[in-house]
Write an enzyme that holds these catalytic residues in place. Structure first.
Site, short mmCIF file in Angstrom:
data_model
loop_
_atom_site.label_atom_id
_atom_site.label_comp_id
_atom_site.label_asym_id
_atom_site.label_seq_id
_atom_site.Cartn_x
_atom_site.Cartn_y
_atom_site.Cartn_z
N GLN A 47 0.83 -1.20 0.00
CA GLN A 47 0.00 0.00 0.00
C GLN A 47 0.86 1.26 0.00
OE1 GLN A 47 -3.25 -0.77 2.54
NE2 GLN A 47 -4.13 1.28 2.45
N SER A 101 4.01 -6.47 2.81
CA SER A 101 2.66 -6.37 3.36
C SER A 101 1.64 -6.92 2.36
CB SER A 101 2.37 -4.93 3.77
OG SER A 101 1.18 -4.83 4.50
N LEU A 102 0.76 -6.07 1.84
CA LEU A 102 -0.21 -6.49 0.82
C LEU A 102 0.49 -7.25 -0.31
CD1 LEU A 102 -2.82 -6.26 -1.01
CD2 LEU A 102 -1.83 -4.10 -1.78
N ARG A 150 -9.45 -8.73 3.07
CA ARG A 150 -8.42 -8.13 3.93
C ARG A 150 -8.61 -6.62 4.02
NH1 ARG A 150 -3.00 -5.89 3.25
NH2 ARG A 150 -1.50 -6.76 4.74
N HIS A 161 -0.39 -3.54 10.88
CA HIS A 161 0.67 -4.36 11.51
C HIS A 161 0.87 -4.00 12.98
CE1 HIS A 161 1.48 -6.00 7.60
NE2 HIS A 161 1.57 -4.77 7.12
N GLN A 185 0.42 -12.00 9.81
CA GLN A 185 1.01 -10.78 9.23
C GLN A 185 0.26 -9.51 9.61
OE1 GLN A 185 0.06 -8.87 5.75
NE2 GLN A 185 1.81 -9.62 4.58
#
Length: 293
Positions: A9, A88-89, A113, A196, A245
């Site tokens: 992101q 991440s993503l 998500r 996170h 995660q």
């Protein structure tokens, strides 16, 4: 050895994927399939929307995922990874591109998500901040010392660059302490919430249910996951790490170090932007980097 990495992101931009859609018939079919699955025309927002449209988490995450994955799928023989990772993503993009997850299931999970994270953000006002020029250990120590709210290290991006995540009070207190300890900058980011961090626990629980219902396969090459920065090929382990995660830090620095230790000499970023190429170079100047947009 070739490593392919996928952005997270923040890499989005208006017009992303438009040329690919207009010039590649395979890409167009995949974009339209995603529009059907998502039940709205995300392509309209990607190609002709506004920055504000793209900043909505429910749009941002699927948009970056689609741009990255469809690029990888249309590269043909040029997409030849010995290993993959995503920030991440981007881990979802990496998993689909490596064959651990179907395109359709990837779209559904990324959408789930994004929506779960959006809800968690709305439930608890929260944010993130970038801390520059402090050792990791010092950042961890300061986060642990904050009593005014929740704040934790969220992204270990490269040496001297960590993003922290938490509620407003925790972030404000931590930023003040970081600057006092000698940080070059401690700057709040324009993000939807504390990704996170423990604040994402409701989203983690929601996503876990969706992931457990989804079929995963052994990837065609090792996938280095954010949670432990290790190469994984076991579908059950991959699932559990993907769930963890959401509330755990992205260990990008360690991931890149481990990939290089395992033989990676060439890193290709697949998707919008060039953030990961910059981070890889800051972690190790000797490797080759390039991007496919």
């Amino acid at each position: 050895m070739k490593a392919f990495v996928f952005p997270g992101q923040g890499a989005q931009f208006v017009g992303m994927g438009k040329e690919l859609y207009e010039t590649n018939s395979e890409a167009k079919v995949l974009f339209e399939k995603a529009n059907e699955i998502l039940e709205f025309r995300i392509t309209d927002l990607m190609f002709n929307g506004t920055d504000e449209d793209l900043r909505q988490t429910k749009v941002t995450q699927p948009a970056i995922f689609l741009h990255s994955v469809i690029l990888a799928k249309t590269m043909g023989a040029d997409f030849c990874p010995d290993m993959v990772a995503g920030h991440s993503l981007g881990e979802f993009s990496a998993l689909v591109s490596a064959g651990a997850l179907s395109f359709e299931d990837g779209v559904r999970l990324v959408s789930a998500r994004a929506q779960a994270m959006q809800k968690a953000c709305e439930k608890t006002p929260s944010t993130m901040a970038a801390v520059l020029a402090l050792p990791d250990e010092k950042v961890e120590e300061i986060c642990a010392s904050v009593t005014e709210g929740v704040v934790v290290p969220a992204n270990y991006n490269c040496p001297g660059q960590i993003v922290i995540s938490g509620d407003e009070a925790g972030i404000d207190a931590a930023c003040e302490k970081m600057l006092a300890a000698g940080a070059k900058r401690a700057l709040k980011l324009k993000v939807g919430g504390a990704f996170h961090s423990p604040i994402m626990e409701p989203a983690r629980a929601e996503l876990a249910e969706a992931i457990h219902k989804t079929q995963f396969f052994a990837p065609k090459c090792p996938v280095y996951q954010n949670v432990n920065a290790k190469a994984e090929t076991n579908p059950d382990t991959i699932k559990e790490n993907l769930i963890a995660q959401l509330t755990a830090p992205v260990r990008w620095t360690q991931t890149v170090i481990n990939m290089i230790a395992d033989g990676a000499t060439d890193f290709t970023e697949v998707g919008p932007g060039s953030v990961l190429q910059g981070l890889v170079k800051k972690i190790n100047k000797e490797v080759t980097t390039q991007g496919i947009q």
